[in-house]
Design a protein around this motif. Structure first.
Motif, PDB file in Angstrom:
ATOM      1  N   ALA A 254      54.848  37.065  34.164  1.00 27.02           N
ATOM      2  CA  ALA A 254      55.224  36.103  35.200  1.00 27.02           C
ATOM      3  C   ALA A 254      53.998  35.443  35.813  1.00 27.02           C
ATOM      4  O   ALA A 254      54.029  34.254  36.166  1.00 27.02           O
ATOM      5  CB  ALA A 254      56.050  36.801  36.281  1.00 27.02           C
ATOM      6  N   LEU A 255      52.906  36.204  35.956  1.00 25.15           N
ATOM      7  CA  LEU A 255      51.664  35.623  36.487  1.00 25.15           C
ATOM      8  C   LEU A 255      51.089  34.606  35.510  1.00 25.15           C
ATOM      9  O   LEU A 255      50.709  33.495  35.897  1.00 25.15           O
ATOM     10  CB  LEU A 255      50.652  36.733  36.785  1.00 25.15           C
ATOM     11  N   LEU A 256      51.035  34.980  34.225  1.00 30.69           N
ATOM     12  CA  LEU A 256      50.489  34.065  33.220  1.00 30.69           C
ATOM     13  C   LEU A 256      51.261  32.753  33.178  1.00 30.69           C
ATOM     14  O   LEU A 256      50.681  31.679  32.957  1.00 30.69           O
ATOM     15  CB  LEU A 256      50.509  34.724  31.833  1.00 30.69           C
ATOM     16  N   GLU A 257      52.566  32.834  33.386  1.00 33.19           N
ATOM     17  CA  GLU A 257      53.389  31.631  33.337  1.00 33.19           C
ATOM     18  C   GLU A 257      52.993  30.630  34.414  1.00 33.19           C
ATOM     19  O   GLU A 257      53.230  29.434  34.269  1.00 33.19           O
ATOM     20  CB  GLU A 257      54.870  32.009  33.474  1.00 33.19           C
ATOM     21  N   ARG A 258      52.365  31.097  35.481  1.00 33.88           N
ATOM     22  CA  ARG A 258      51.965  30.215  36.581  1.00 33.88           C
ATOM     23  C   ARG A 258      50.533  29.726  36.457  1.00 33.88           C
ATOM     24  O   ARG A 258      50.089  28.892  37.253  1.00 33.88           O
ATOM     25  CB  ARG A 258      52.152  30.939  37.919  1.00 33.88           C
ATOM     26  N   THR A 259      49.777  30.228  35.510  1.00 30.44           N
ATOM     27  CA  THR A 259      48.384  29.817  35.379  1.00 30.44           C
ATOM     28  C   THR A 259      48.258  28.478  34.666  1.00 30.44           C
ATOM     29  O   THR A 259      49.110  28.098  33.863  1.00 30.44           O
ATOM     30  CB  THR A 259      47.554  30.858  34.605  1.00 30.44           C
ATOM     31  N   VAL A 260      47.161  27.776  34.967  1.00 28.12           N
ATOM     32  CA  VAL A 260      46.762  26.574  34.228  1.00 28.12           C
ATOM     33  C   VAL A 260      45.286  26.735  33.891  1.00 28.12           C
ATOM     34  O   VAL A 260      44.571  27.518  34.525  1.00 28.12           O
ATOM     35  CB  VAL A 260      46.995  25.282  35.049  1.00 28.12           C
ATOM     36  N   PRO A 261      44.792  26.024  32.878  1.00 27.56           N
ATOM     37  CA  PRO A 261      43.367  26.120  32.541  1.00 27.56           C
ATOM     38  C   PRO A 261      42.489  25.854  33.767  1.00 27.56           C
ATOM     39  O   PRO A 261      42.745  24.934  34.546  1.00 27.56           O
ATOM     40  CB  PRO A 261      43.197  25.028  31.481  1.00 27.56           C
ATOM     41  N   GLY A 262      41.475  26.703  33.927  1.00 21.31           N
ATOM     42  CA  GLY A 262      40.565  26.577  35.059  1.00 21.31           C
ATOM     43  C   GLY A 262      40.853  27.536  36.194  1.00 21.31           C
ATOM     44  O   GLY A 262      40.017  27.695  37.095  1.00 21.31           O
ATOM     45  N   ASP A 263      42.020  28.175  36.167  1.00 18.42           N
ATOM     46  CA  ASP A 263      42.345  29.150  37.207  1.00 18.42           C
ATOM     47  C   ASP A 263      41.502  30.410  37.049  1.00 18.42           C
ATOM     48  O   ASP A 263      40.870  30.645  36.014  1.00 18.42           O
ATOM     49  CB  ASP A 263      43.830  29.516  37.161  1.00 18.42           C
ATOM     50  N   VAL A 264      41.514  31.237  38.087  1.00 20.80           N
ATOM     51  CA  VAL A 264      40.774  32.502  38.102  1.00 20.80           C
ATOM     52  C   VAL A 264      41.752  33.624  38.431  1.00 20.80           C
ATOM     53  O   VAL A 264      42.605  33.474  39.316  1.00 20.80           O
ATOM     54  CB  VAL A 264      39.639  32.472  39.145  1.00 20.80           C
ATOM     55  N   VAL A 265      41.638  34.754  37.712  1.00 18.63           N
ATOM     56  CA  VAL A 265      42.485  35.912  37.985  1.00 18.63           C
ATOM     57  C   VAL A 265      41.593  37.112  38.300  1.00 18.63           C
ATOM     58  O   VAL A 265      40.739  37.494  37.488  1.00 18.63           O
ATOM     59  CB  VAL A 265      43.405  36.251  36.794  1.00 18.63           C
ATOM     60  N   LEU A 266      41.780  37.695  39.481  1.00 23.74           N
ATOM     61  CA  LEU A 266      41.060  38.907  39.880  1.00 23.74           C
ATOM     62  C   LEU A 266      41.924  40.109  39.516  1.00 23.74           C
ATOM     63  O   LEU A 266      43.067  40.214  39.959  1.00 23.74           O
ATOM     64  CB  LEU A 266      40.783  38.892  41.389  1.00 23.74           C
ATOM     65  N   VAL A 267      41.378  41.024  38.721  1.00 28.37           N
ATOM     66  CA  VAL A 267      42.135  42.160  38.198  1.00 28.37           C
ATOM     67  C   VAL A 267      41.504  43.461  38.682  1.00 28.37           C
ATOM     68  O   VAL A 267      40.380  43.792  38.299  1.00 28.37           O
ATOM     69  CB  VAL A 267      42.176  42.125  36.655  1.00 28.37           C
ATOM     70  N   GLN A 268      42.195  44.178  39.569  1.00 26.78           N
ATOM     71  CA  GLN A 268      41.711  45.482  40.054  1.00 26.78           C
ATOM     72  C   GLN A 268      42.762  46.550  39.778  1.00 26.78           C
ATOM     73  O   GLN A 268      43.872  46.497  40.286  1.00 26.78           O
ATOM     74  CB  GLN A 268      41.456  45.453  41.569  1.00 26.78           C
ATOM     75  N   TRP A 269      42.413  47.535  38.962  1.00 21.83           N
ATOM     76  CA  TRP A 269      43.303  48.664  38.680  1.00 21.83           C
ATOM     77  C   TRP A 269      42.525  49.975  38.734  1.00 21.83           C
ATOM     78  O   TRP A 269      41.305  49.977  38.729  1.00 21.83           O
ATOM     79  CB  TRP A 269      43.970  48.521  37.306  1.00 21.83           C
ATOM     80  N   ALA A 270      43.242  51.077  38.741  1.00 21.64           N
ATOM     81  CA  ALA A 270      42.727  52.458  38.622  1.00 21.64           C
ATOM     82  C   ALA A 270      43.410  53.406  39.586  1.00 21.64           C
ATOM     83  O   ALA A 270      43.649  54.557  39.248  1.00 21.64           O
ATOM     84  CB  ALA A 270      41.214  52.549  38.789  1.00 21.64           C
ATOM     85  N   HIS A 271      43.757  52.941  40.807  1.00 24.39           N
ATOM     86  CA  HIS A 271      44.333  53.855  41.805  1.00 24.39           C
ATOM     87  C   HIS A 271      45.575  54.557  41.273  1.00 24.39           C
ATOM     88  O   HIS A 271      45.743  55.768  41.471  1.00 24.39           O
ATOM     89  CB  HIS A 271      44.668  53.091  43.091  1.00 24.39           C
TER      90      HIS A 271
END
Length: 536
Positions: A254-271
């Motif tokens: 669902a997130l990818l569907e909203r992206t366009v070229p040039g966007d930035v995605v911050l990805v934080q996982w582990a908890h």
């Protein structure tokens, strides 16, 4: 696209789940066997006929829920592209049947009826995070064991995939945040609990107004969009998720569907990846890179910049020397290594937050995390106080969001739009509106977090303060039709000290009341904590 251009596999789960071994749960293993299309064709060469069954197994703790689908899988080399699938189902029988479709393990079509003697055309969109797209077509079933699941007939007369041909554009660049409860946006009722993704927008164009809204087609209420003059911050973080479950639940799609070229995605996982007691989320450190690469590669394929953010440190100071060790070290190491290997930007929020905590010390660090006293926020979910070393209050969220914003600026992102000097960050005043006088042996700070209902089961976390001298704690619950409270679970004092929050599970579709009591070595039990009521 004809059937001949697709690959067909028989999916089976022939062996029992290995179960719990050395603190980790191992579900059933899937086997795939290639099937020739000629063996699937019905009397009509244009229709494929196969059988499907599925069942749901829940492991003994109730936290691991696994849906096993024995069916024919359809695979197609679509590449990491956005596209639309169209499938046509037939029903030559005399009774209706229902159909479900999962794509890359994400449920795309829920229960849909194929009427007797009719055909049904179903469409769905998929933003693939893999080069090969895999469809699982199955008939819904409430069976809880393999023996109870029955094979049902499915007739398929068409299957087509078409790549999106529309170039996606947007006037403003969007910064997406994909993470867990440490970054999530919270409703006012939970204040002062705050996620760093919730306040990140304050550091972008601080003089400009912010328009907050729920994004279009948001699949869960925690999603928030913060629209600034020339940039949008879209926080799609949600508690209780890991790098694995965020993808499996379709939230990354669902997130990818909203992206366009040039966007930035911050990805934080582990908890949550590190929580072995929650099997559907758990990702071992040696498997962490496998899931992170899905985020990285699917962003690269769409000309979107993926920025890895190492997990914030917890307030897990050494009681003897007061020093804070790095939290989730093995996961942080994977992120840093992967960033170097794949030339992906990495913000070491784990290392930098840890430095702030060591500077603040054990007591000062409480201002970063969800530590409040009873009566301090009388209208809040934490009116009774709380001591939580994992989740943030507003001061800590702002401090960590500042680190993220300044790190982006140092990397050359939004250098002309980020200005942390204009954001005022104040420590909490700790004003208690009304004194609360409770016996010292009563568990205080009792609060519920991260309630998640799925497949008829409510999973949630409970947090409360340690009681001096307690050897264990018992949590009690009462449903809407119960006459009295009954024990849910007993937690040893050692278990309580080793975890910031404690996981629990109850059947859904009811209103519950819960409270906790401390138990002591002489067998006595403390008065109960405050009662929490919630709908599951």
């Amino acid at each position: 696209m004809t059937f001949e251009k697709l690959n067909f596999f028989e999916q089976r789960y022939n062996t029992e789940a290995k179960g719990w071994f050395e603190g980790v749960y191992y579900p059933r293993e899937r086997t795939l066997a290639s099937v020739e299309i000629g063996k699937l064709k019905a009397n009509d060469d244009n229709v494929l006929h196969f059988k499907s069954r599925n069942w749901t197994e829940t492991e003994v703790t109730g936290f691991g829920i696994y849906n096993y689908r024995e069916t024919v899988c359809i695979q197609c080399e679509t590449g990491m592209k956005d596209g639309k699938w169209n499938l046509i189902f037939e029903n030559p029988g005399e009774k209706d049947y229902k159909i479900c479709i999962a794509a890359n393990s994400i449920e795309k079509i829920a229960e849909t009826v194929v009427p007797a003697g009719k055909s049904v055309s179903l469409e769905f969109h998929l933003c693939s995070a893999e080069n090969v797209s895999c469809l699982e077509i199955y008939v819904p079933d409430e069976a809880k064991t393999k023996d109870d699941a029955e094979f049902c007939d499915i007739w398929l007369s068409g299957c087509q995939w078409k790549e999106d041909d529309v170039v996606k554009i947007r006037a403003k660049t969007t910064v997406f945040v994909a993470s867990d409860s440490t970054a999530q946006t919270y409703e006012d009722f939970y204040y002062p609990q705050t996620g760093w993704g919730q306040v990140l927008h304050r550091f972008f164009e601080p003089d400009a107004e912010t328009e907050e809204s729920v994004p279009e087609k948001a699949r869960y209420p925690q999603c928030r969009s913060y629209d600034k003059k020339t940039v949008i911050i879209e926080n799609r973080s949600i508690g209780a998720r890991s790098s694995k479950s965020f993808i499996a639940e379709g939230k990354w799609d669902a997130l990818l569907e909203r992206t366009v070229p040039g966007d930035v995605v911050l990805v934080q996982w582990a908890h949550n990846d590190a929580t072995a007691i929650r099997p559907n989320r758990y990702v071992a450190p040696e498997d962490f890179a496998f899931y992170l690469e899905k985020y990285i590669n699917s962003c690269k394929a769409r000309n979107v910049t993926c920025v890895l953010v190492t997990p914030i440190s917890r307030r897990n100071c050494d009681e003897h020397c007061g020093a804070f060790p790095i939290s989730f070290g093995p996961y942080r190491d994977v992120m840093i290594r992967l960033g170097a290997e794949q030339n992906v930007p990495v913000i070491d929020l784990g290392g930098k937050s840890n430095a702030l905590l060591n500077q603040a010390g054990p007591e000062g660090a409480k201002d970063f995390y969800l530590w409040t006293r009873a009566g301090e926020y009388p209208e809040s979910a934490y009116a009774g106080g709380v001591s939580d070393n994992a989740h943030l209050q507003e001061y800590g969220a702002l401090q960590y969001a500042k680190i993220v914003a300044e790190s982006l600026k140092e990397m050359g992102f939004f250098a002309d739009r980020i200005d942390s000097s204009k954001v005022v960050i104040k420590k909490p005043l700790h004003i208690v509106s009304a004194p609360v006088d409770l016996p010292p042996d009563v568990p205080q700070g009792f609060a519920l977090q991260e309630l998640h209902v799925e497949n008829g089961t409510a999973n949630f976390l409970l947090v409360w303060n340690d009681v001096e001298g307690a050897v264990s704690y018992t949590v009690y619950r009462k449903g809407s039709v119960d006459f009295q409270f009954t024990p849910v679970k007993t937690v040893t004092a050692e278990e309580k000290r080793s975890s910031a929050v404690m996981p629990f599970v109850l059947p859904a579709s009811d209103v519950y009341q819960v409270y906790v009591c401390a138990k002591f070595e002489n067998g006595s039990e403390s008065p109960r904590s405050r009662i929490i009521e919630f709908r599951a």
